[in-house]
Design an enzyme around this catalytic site. Sequence first.
Site, PDB file in Angstrom:
ATOM      1  N   GLY A   1      42.034  33.367  34.948  1.00  0.00           N
ATOM      2  CA  GLY A   1      42.909  33.698  33.834  1.00  0.00           C
ATOM      3  C   GLY A   1      42.951  35.319  33.900  1.00  0.00           C
ATOM      4  N   GLU A   2      43.082  35.827  32.510  1.00  0.00           N
ATOM      5  CA  GLU A   2      42.988  37.272  32.055  1.00  0.00           C
ATOM      6  C   GLU A   2      41.712  37.418  31.239  1.00  0.00           C
ATOM      7  OE1 GLU A   2      42.971  40.851  31.767  1.00  0.00           O
ATOM      8  OE2 GLU A   2      43.076  39.863  29.888  1.00  0.00           O
TER       9      GLU A   2
ATOM     10  N   CYS B   1      37.147  33.904  39.795  1.00  0.00           N
ATOM     11  CA  CYS B   1      38.170  34.800  39.220  1.00  0.00           C
ATOM     12  C   CYS B   1      37.650  35.447  37.897  1.00  0.00           C
ATOM     13  CB  CYS B   1      39.572  34.515  39.498  1.00  0.00           C
ATOM     14  SG  CYS B   1      40.657  36.013  39.585  1.00  0.00           S
TER      15      CYS B   1
ATOM     16  N   ARG C   1      37.526  44.634  38.200  1.00  0.00           N
ATOM     17  CA  ARG C   1      38.715  43.617  37.892  1.00  0.00           C
ATOM     18  C   ARG C   1      39.825  43.967  38.703  1.00  0.00           C
ATOM     19  NH1 ARG C   1      40.906  44.286  32.269  1.00  0.00           N
ATOM     20  NH2 ARG C   1      40.484  46.130  32.748  1.00  0.00           N
TER      21      ARG C   1
ATOM     22  N   ILE D   1      44.228  35.888  44.083  1.00  0.00           N
ATOM     23  CA  ILE D   1      45.028  36.184  43.138  1.00  0.00           C
ATOM     24  C   ILE D   1      44.488  37.340  42.210  1.00  0.00           C
ATOM     25  CG2 ILE D   1      46.918  35.725  41.437  1.00  0.00           C
ATOM     26  CD1 ILE D   1      46.805  32.838  42.704  1.00  0.00           C
TER      27      ILE D   1
ATOM     28  N   HIS E   1      40.351  31.351  43.698  1.00  0.00           N
ATOM     29  CA  HIS E   1      40.762  30.215  42.978  1.00  0.00           C
ATOM     30  C   HIS E   1      40.442  28.972  43.731  1.00  0.00           C
ATOM     31  CE1 HIS E   1      42.823  32.231  39.421  1.00  0.00           C
ATOM     32  NE2 HIS E   1      42.835  33.163  40.304  1.00  0.00           N
TER      33      HIS E   1
ATOM     34  N   GLU F   1      40.040  25.840  42.862  1.00  0.00           N
ATOM     35  CA  GLU F   1      40.935  24.809  42.327  1.00  0.00           C
ATOM     36  C   GLU F   1      42.408  24.655  42.821  1.00  0.00           C
ATOM     37  OE1 GLU F   1      41.728  28.293  39.832  1.00  0.00           O
ATOM     38  OE2 GLU F   1      40.142  27.777  40.531  1.00  0.00           O
TER      39      GLU F   1
END
Length: 204
Positions: free
Chosen positions: A54-55, A86, A115, A143, A184, A186
């Site tokens: 996510g962020e 991530c 990051r 990503i 990721h 998942e």
Amino acid sequence: MNAPSTRPEKVGILALQGDVREHARSLAELGSTPVEVRTPADLEVVDALILPGGESTTMSLLLESSGLLEPVRDRLQEGMPAFGTCAGMILLSAEVLDGRADQHKLGAIDMGVRRNAFGRQVDSFETDLDVAGFDEPLHAVFIRAPIVEWVGPDVEVLATVTGKDGKERPVVCRQGPIIVAAFHPELSGDLRLHQEFLAAPMPC
């Protein structure tokens, strides 16, 4: 890789922001019961925790505003297994080299990260990784991925990729019951890292 130990019955997914449904689907395919964790009461009923992509800055601030920051930190210190992917890897790290001054770090794994260091959204990529202990390569989806800049002596590096600077960068690491991935898992349909997380040693 470690042999399976007592399997956690209920696995929490930090559900403040990010890839919650994708991780829940992966856990369900493996026969585990996913629990969305949004409050300290949710956290109390789980045996292990996934911190999804996510962020990371947003997730850090939401951890504090939801009242989860200290309860999650306490459970990690007690030995609760955790899997950070991530942004989740950033949250679990000891140091965020380019983080905001008010960004929280859980310090569950002895590493420093930067990051989005693999590039922006347009620089996203997929590759096959050789992961220590896996018989076949693991397909990985990167990503806006973070880069691991350093790891402590107790951190086991399980997979690396070559960064834009030509250096080999860790992208899967483990320290005790904590597993982190810069990508990721998942999203790939390959459940082996989730299986490894579910086999992590449970606290007595």
